[in-house]
Design an enzyme around this catalytic site. Structure first.
Site, mmCIF file in Angstrom:
data_model
loop_
_atom_site.group_PDB
_atom_site.id
_atom_site.type_symbol
_atom_site.label_atom_id
_atom_site.label_comp_id
_atom_site.label_asym_id
_atom_site.label_seq_id
_atom_site.Cartn_x
_atom_site.Cartn_y
_atom_site.Cartn_z
ATOM 1 N N LYS A 115 0.852 -1.197 0.000
ATOM 2 C CA LYS A 115 0.000 0.000 0.000
ATOM 3 C C LYS A 115 0.888 1.247 0.000
ATOM 4 O O LYS A 115 1.404 1.665 1.029
ATOM 5 C CB LYS A 115 -0.922 0.027 1.224
ATOM 6 N N GLU A 164 9.756 2.363 10.337
ATOM 7 C CA GLU A 164 10.798 3.337 9.963
ATOM 8 C C GLU A 164 10.121 4.693 9.991
ATOM 9 O O GLU A 164 9.279 4.990 9.139
ATOM 10 C CB GLU A 164 11.325 3.043 8.556
ATOM 11 N N CYS A 179 14.003 11.326 5.420
ATOM 12 C CA CYS A 179 13.854 11.029 6.850
ATOM 13 C C CYS A 179 15.194 11.089 7.572
ATOM 14 O O CYS A 179 15.263 11.457 8.724
ATOM 15 C CB CYS A 179 13.221 9.665 7.024
ATOM 16 N N GLU A 196 10.331 17.423 13.338
ATOM 17 C CA GLU A 196 10.698 17.159 11.950
ATOM 18 C C GLU A 196 9.909 18.095 11.038
ATOM 19 O O GLU A 196 8.687 18.171 11.136
ATOM 20 C CB GLU A 196 10.367 15.707 11.617
HETATM 21 P P1 NAD Z 1 2.415 9.140 6.692
HETATM 22 O O1 NAD Z 1 2.693 8.556 8.010
HETATM 23 O O2 NAD Z 1 1.372 10.178 6.589
HETATM 24 O O3 NAD Z 1 1.993 8.013 5.658
HETATM 25 C C1 NAD Z 1 2.765 6.853 5.436
HETATM 26 C C2 NAD Z 1 1.888 5.777 4.846
HETATM 27 O O4 NAD Z 1 0.897 5.398 5.801
HETATM 28 C C3 NAD Z 1 1.126 6.195 3.607
HETATM 29 O O5 NAD Z 1 1.042 5.092 2.730
HETATM 30 C C4 NAD Z 1 -0.243 6.536 4.159
HETATM 31 O O6 NAD Z 1 -1.275 6.436 3.204
HETATM 32 C C5 NAD Z 1 -0.403 5.490 5.245
HETATM 33 N N1 NAD Z 1 -1.332 5.852 6.325
HETATM 34 C C6 NAD Z 1 -1.877 7.063 6.616
HETATM 35 N N2 NAD Z 1 -2.660 6.974 7.712
HETATM 36 C C7 NAD Z 1 -2.606 5.687 8.125
HETATM 37 C C8 NAD Z 1 -3.167 4.976 9.222
HETATM 38 N N3 NAD Z 1 -3.961 5.572 10.113
HETATM 39 N N4 NAD Z 1 -2.876 3.666 9.359
HETATM 40 C C9 NAD Z 1 -2.040 3.041 8.487
HETATM 41 N N5 NAD Z 1 -1.485 3.654 7.429
HETATM 42 C C10 NAD Z 1 -1.755 4.970 7.249
HETATM 43 O O7 NAD Z 1 3.829 9.671 6.175
HETATM 44 P P2 NAD Z 1 4.147 10.428 4.818
HETATM 45 O O8 NAD Z 1 3.586 11.798 4.940
HETATM 46 O O9 NAD Z 1 3.794 9.598 3.644
HETATM 47 O O10 NAD Z 1 5.743 10.474 4.878
HETATM 48 C C11 NAD Z 1 6.440 11.411 5.596
HETATM 49 C C12 NAD Z 1 6.914 10.854 6.931
HETATM 50 O O11 NAD Z 1 7.557 9.617 6.761
HETATM 51 C C13 NAD Z 1 7.929 11.717 7.609
HETATM 52 O O12 NAD Z 1 7.631 11.827 8.982
HETATM 53 C C14 NAD Z 1 9.228 10.977 7.454
HETATM 54 O O13 NAD Z 1 10.201 11.199 8.404
HETATM 55 C C15 NAD Z 1 8.789 9.585 7.473
HETATM 56 N N6 NAD Z 1 9.743 8.776 6.753
HETATM 57 C C16 NAD Z 1 10.554 7.913 7.454
HETATM 58 C C17 NAD Z 1 11.490 7.158 6.781
HETATM 59 C C18 NAD Z 1 12.396 6.198 7.473
HETATM 60 O O14 NAD Z 1 12.943 5.341 6.810
HETATM 61 N N7 NAD Z 1 12.575 6.278 8.749
HETATM 62 C C19 NAD Z 1 11.581 7.264 5.413
HETATM 63 C C20 NAD Z 1 10.748 8.148 4.750
HETATM 64 C C21 NAD Z 1 9.821 8.879 5.436
#
Ligand code: NAD
Length: 473
Positions: free
Chosen positions: A172, A247, A281, A379
């Site tokens: 997803k 992550e 990230c 962040e």
């Molecule tokens: P997000 O948490 O909003 O979404 C991540 C994923 O989760 C998406 O596919 C989203 O559709 C899904 N999602 C949203 N709500 C959900 C829920 N309630 N339950 C399950 N899944 C759900 O993050 P984003 O905005 O896509 O990405 C940015 C964030 O990701 C930043 O905080 C960044 O630091 C983090 N990030 C971390 C890493 C790492 O490897 N540590 C890498 C990239 C991004």
């Protein structure tokens, strides 16, 4: 430019592109033009059920190592052929400058994918511990939930080790940048894997993501995204005692100790903070500088930042594209707007509009950022660097460790020994020592609220195994 299908009306379930259970779609917007460029299906619980059932049927706990290698190699080959097209799509859907898409966004995933192939050669699938035969078995059905910032990389870091381990997957991706993921799944389809090994379901994040996290037939949820959502996923998955790997976010420190090569440390640090428009990230978003060299460091920053040109992501000279979405743009501007009230001093950048259209933000540096202020703690996920002075090494360590996060960072010192001694005390998953280069085979993951588990290379692959002990007579 290659031709792309940006109007996706099917999901990939059980080895076929199938019509979803709902006709609703989710629009995808080009953040450079603010125009809708396509859409993906708004899948439902019924689609998830079908995908999980297909993954369950395809799961063979006794799959041979040869078959895993064959699958992995076929996917890597098919993916590699599509990388130029995927790079274009990433630029279109999330605004990464084309030169970033053609390099970091696509070549790093290829290196990571090859890293899993290499790691597979090293795994002892059975080993003896005393009178026990210890077996590594594929974990089962994996739900892979990914963010938008490095859309291909995030998917590769989960789907490829899952395949290598013999697992099956329901993927997803983020709705902000799902189109490149469809092209990746087309590559998987071309690779001729058995039906159900890799399934793709797009849809509303909370609805699909949460349903996968509680699904009784999912064994392992591998999530990358925000700390807030990751903690929710962990909570939901815990109810049915599923394995989770998370992550999450970061606020990593680039610690420049007395005696370091200041010019190198500052220049590399600025580049790291602004890579992918700061939507990384592991970005070093806090630069910690000794007071004795503070003004010198700020001068180097001022001279360096103009190299980070913002603008048309299709221009090969552009270093920073737009923020990936309207929501992200507003979030980042909010941080910039509020920082001065906490005492931060704007060195360069700020709120000025770069272009009439598109979510562009100037690379922004604040000095005198207080470690406990919002900008020192949270962040941003945009091109905003916080420079924080420190008096001595103890204070540097306290500041470096003084956030909820612990994902990445850097230490620069007069010699490696000093830098390593400092790095050992930093509660973070990965640190570059005196400019040590990125290693796609090294384990990557977070301490504290930056996550649970590791990705990449052998350690990343190990997450996808269940361990069984047989006591021999
Ligand atoms: P997000 O948490 O909003 O979404 C991540 C994923 O989760 C998406 O596919 C989203 O559709 C899904 N999602 C949203 N709500 C959900 C829920 N309630 N339950 C399950 N899944 C759900 O993050 P984003 O905005 O896509 O990405 C940015 C964030 O990701 C930043 O905080 C960044 O630091 C983090 N990030 C971390 C890493 C790492 O490897 N540590 C890498 C990239 C991004």
């Amino acid at each position: 430019m290659s031709t792309h299908d940006y109007h996706r009306n099917t999901l990939h379930i059980d080895g076929r592109w199938v019509t979803p259970s709902s006709a609703e779609v989710i629009e995808v917007v080009d953040p450079a033009t603010e125009q809708v460029i396509g859409h993906v299906p708004a899948g439902t619980e019924a689609d998830v059920d079908a995908a999980v059932a297909a993954a369950r049927r395809a799961f063979d706990p006794l799959i041979s190592v040869e078959e895993r290698k064959r699958r992995l190699a076929a996917v890597i080959d098919a993916m590699e052929k599509r990388l130029p097209g995927i790079a274009e799509t990433i630029t279109r859907e999330m605004g990464a400058p084309i030169r970033v898409s053609q390099t970091v966004q696509t070549q790093v995933p290829l290196a990571v994918a090859r890293g899993f192939a290499a790691a597979l050669e090293e795994i002892p699938f059975s080993e003896r511990i005393g009178n026990s035969l210890v077996l590594r078995e594929p974990y089962g059905v994996v739900a892979a939930i990914t963010p938008w910032n490095y859309p291909l990389y995030q998917v590769v870091a989960k789907v490829l080790p899952a395949i290598a381990a013999g697992c099956t997957v329901v993927l997803k991706p983020s709705n902000i940048a799902p189109l490149s993921v469809f092209e990746f799944v087309e590559a998987v389809h071309e690779a001729g894997l058995p039906p159900g090994v890799v399934n793709l379901v797009t849809g509303p994040g909370a609805r699909i993501g949460e349903y996968l996290s509680v699904h009784p037939d999912v064994d392992f949820v591998s999530f990358t995204g925000s700390t807030e959502v990751g903690s929710r996923v962990g909570e939901l998955a815990g109810r049915s005692v599923k394995k989770v790997a998370l992550e999450l976010g970061g606020k990593s420190a680039n610690v420049i100790l007395e005696g370091a090569d200041l010019a190198a440390a500052v220049k590399v640090g600025v580049g790291n903070a602004f890579l992918n428009g700061g939507q990384t990230c592991m970005a070093w978003t806090r630069m910690l500088v000794p007071l004795s060299r503070y003004s010198e460091a700020l001068e180097i920053i001022e001279a360096t930042v103009p190299k980070y040109t913002v603008g048309d992501p299709w221009d090969p000279d552009t270093r920073i594209g737009p923020s990936a979405s309207a929501a992200q743009y507003e979030t980042v501007l909010g941080f910039i707007e509020r920082a001065p009230a906490d005492g931060a001093r704007l060195v360069t950048g700020g709120l000025g509009r770069i272009r009439d259209t598109g979510y562009f933000i100037a690379p922004t540096v604040f000095a005198d950022v207080l470690p406990d202020s919002e900008l020192g703690q949270q962040e941003v996920f945009g091109p905003v660097l916080a420079v924080i002075p420190f008096r001595d090494t103890d204070e540097a360590l306290e500041i470096a460790n003084g956030t909820d996060y612990g994902l990445s960072g850097a230490v620069w010192a007069a010699d490696d020994e000093t830098a390593i001694a400092f790095a050992r005390q930093v509660r973070t998953g990965q640190l570059d020592i005196n400019g040590g280069r990125y290693n796609p085979a090294a384990p990557f993951g977070g301490y504290k609220k930056s996550g649970v588990g590791r990705e990449l290379g052998r350690f990343g692959l190990e997450e996808f195994f269940q361990i069984k002990s047989l006591q021999l007579s």
